[in-house]
Design a protein around this motif. Structure first.
Motif, PDB file in Angstrom:
ATOM      1  N   ILE A   1       0.868  -1.173   0.000  1.00  0.00           N
ATOM      2  CA  ILE A   1       0.000   0.000   0.000  1.00  0.00           C
ATOM      3  C   ILE A   1       0.902   1.220   0.000  1.00  0.00           C
ATOM      4  O   ILE A   1       1.749   1.377   0.879  1.00  0.00           O
ATOM      5  CB  ILE A   1      -0.923   0.013   1.228  1.00  0.00           C
ATOM      6  CG1 ILE A   1      -1.844  -1.207   1.206  1.00  0.00           C
ATOM      7  CG2 ILE A   1      -1.724   1.304   1.271  1.00  0.00           C
ATOM      8  CD1 ILE A   1      -2.677  -1.336   2.450  1.00  0.00           C
ATOM      9  N   HIS A   2       0.748   2.066  -1.002  1.00  0.00           N
ATOM     10  CA  HIS A   2       1.556   3.277  -1.103  1.00  0.00           C
ATOM     11  C   HIS A   2       0.612   4.414  -1.436  1.00  0.00           C
ATOM     12  O   HIS A   2      -0.094   4.378  -2.430  1.00  0.00           O
ATOM     13  CB  HIS A   2       2.611   3.130  -2.196  1.00  0.00           C
ATOM     14  CG  HIS A   2       3.534   4.311  -2.264  1.00  0.00           C
ATOM     15  ND1 HIS A   2       4.794   4.225  -2.760  1.00  0.00           N
ATOM     16  CD2 HIS A   2       3.384   5.601  -1.887  1.00  0.00           C
ATOM     17  CE1 HIS A   2       5.376   5.407  -2.703  1.00  0.00           C
ATOM     18  NE2 HIS A   2       4.531   6.249  -2.174  1.00  0.00           N
ATOM     19  N   ARG A   3       0.642   5.425  -0.621  1.00  0.00           N
ATOM     20  CA  ARG A   3      -0.241   6.564  -0.817  1.00  0.00           C
ATOM     21  C   ARG A   3       0.620   7.811  -0.818  1.00  0.00           C
ATOM     22  O   ARG A   3       1.323   8.081   0.151  1.00  0.00           O
ATOM     23  CB  ARG A   3      -1.241   6.586   0.329  1.00  0.00           C
ATOM     24  CG  ARG A   3      -2.414   7.448   0.111  1.00  0.00           C
ATOM     25  CD  ARG A   3      -3.377   7.194   1.241  1.00  0.00           C
ATOM     26  NE  ARG A   3      -4.667   7.692   0.886  1.00  0.00           N
ATOM     27  CZ  ARG A   3      -5.678   7.716   1.718  1.00  0.00           C
ATOM     28  NH1 ARG A   3      -5.529   7.232   2.925  1.00  0.00           N
ATOM     29  NH2 ARG A   3      -6.823   8.195   1.343  1.00  0.00           N
TER      30      ARG A   3
ATOM     31  N   SER B   1      -1.472   5.776   5.520  1.00  0.00           N
ATOM     32  CA  SER B   1      -1.812   4.607   4.707  1.00  0.00           C
ATOM     33  C   SER B   1      -2.232   3.512   5.662  1.00  0.00           C
ATOM     34  O   SER B   1      -1.471   3.123   6.544  1.00  0.00           O
ATOM     35  CB  SER B   1      -0.609   4.135   3.895  1.00  0.00           C
ATOM     36  OG  SER B   1      -0.250   5.113   2.960  1.00  0.00           O
ATOM     37  N   ASN B   2      -3.462   3.024   5.525  1.00  0.00           N
ATOM     38  CA  ASN B   2      -3.909   2.031   6.478  1.00  0.00           C
ATOM     39  C   ASN B   2      -4.835   1.000   5.844  1.00  0.00           C
ATOM     40  O   ASN B   2      -5.285   1.157   4.718  1.00  0.00           O
ATOM     41  CB  ASN B   2      -4.592   2.690   7.681  1.00  0.00           C
ATOM     42  CG  ASN B   2      -5.795   3.515   7.286  1.00  0.00           C
ATOM     43  OD1 ASN B   2      -6.671   3.043   6.587  1.00  0.00           O
ATOM     44  ND2 ASN B   2      -5.842   4.752   7.749  1.00  0.00           N
TER      45      ASN B   2
ATOM     46  N   ASP C   1       1.381   6.266   9.947  1.00  0.00           N
ATOM     47  CA  ASP C   1       0.977   7.667   9.995  1.00  0.00           C
ATOM     48  C   ASP C   1       2.064   8.447  10.733  1.00  0.00           C
ATOM     49  O   ASP C   1       2.869   7.871  11.458  1.00  0.00           O
ATOM     50  CB  ASP C   1      -0.363   7.816  10.727  1.00  0.00           C
ATOM     51  CG  ASP C   1      -1.071   9.120  10.402  1.00  0.00           C
ATOM     52  OD1 ASP C   1      -0.485   9.982   9.713  1.00  0.00           O
ATOM     53  OD2 ASP C   1      -2.218   9.288  10.843  1.00  0.00           O
TER      54      ASP C   1
ATOM     55  N   GLY D   1      -1.988   0.820  10.223  1.00  0.00           N
ATOM     56  CA  GLY D   1      -1.207   1.385   9.138  1.00  0.00           C
ATOM     57  C   GLY D   1      -0.113   2.289   9.629  1.00  0.00           C
ATOM     58  O   GLY D   1       0.288   2.247  10.789  1.00  0.00           O
TER      59      GLY D   1
END
Length: 181
Positions: free
Chosen positions: A29-31, A37-38, A53, A51
């Motif tokens: 997961i890449h934001r 990102s969770n 933060d 995730g």
């Protein structure tokens, strides 16, 4: 990052997601629009999010478990990038373990040490310096008394007898309300 090859299967009948891949990290997961990102975990009893933060103004990232999508608003468990752990504390530094009241507000903080059912299974809280135990606080498995033990060679320095409420200094068998040896 290298591409992940494999297959992704969503089973509608039992609401499960399967990832079949030879890559040891099958889910990434890449934001880039936010530092939060969770993953959301939900069942009939509630929802949790887990995730990464930011935990402070310096944007230090941490792995967080909480009950809101904005992980920094309701952190239950935080493991910072430096290895400190917070329970109900968003920024646990500088302590290795920092426990705060539930919900982040005011209230009691309870730490329970639960030994087994045998007389020798004593819950023990140890205080050490540079890896060497200095003091221990423990219960006496046979009487339930509370012992303060000097691990540097002093032995039992303070003992609170559970059944009689007697206090012993340098003895674990206080014969009076205050017994000093």
């Amino acid at each position: 990052d290298s591409a992940i090859t494999g297959s992704l299967t969503l089973s509608g009948s039992d609401e499960q997601l399967f990832v079949h891949t030879s890559n040891p990290s099958p889910i990434h997961i890449h934001r880039t629009t936010t530092n939060n990102s969770n993953i959301q975990y939900t069942n009939n009893n509630g929802t949790f999010f887990a995730g990464i933060d930011a935990i402070n103004a310096q944007d230090d990232n941490a792995f967080i478990i909480g009950q809101n999508q904005d992980l920094s608003s309701d952190a239950i468990l935080v493991v910072s990038g430096s290895g400190t752990v917070g329970i109900n504390k968003l920024a646990p530094s500088p302590y290795e373990l920092h426990i705060g009241p539930s919900g982040g507000g005011n209230g009691n903080v309870i730490v329970r040490l639960d030994g087994g059912g045998l007389g020798t299974d004593n819950p023990i809280l140890q205080f050490a310096r540079s890896g060497t135990n200095q003091w221990s606080v423990l219960t006496n498995g046979t009487t339930g008394g509370l012992r303060f033990f000097d691990a540097t060679g002093g032995g039992d320095t303070l003992y609170l007898e559970n059944s009689t409420t007697n206090v012993g200094i340098n003895t674990t068998s206080p014969a009076a309300q205050l017994h000093v040896e």
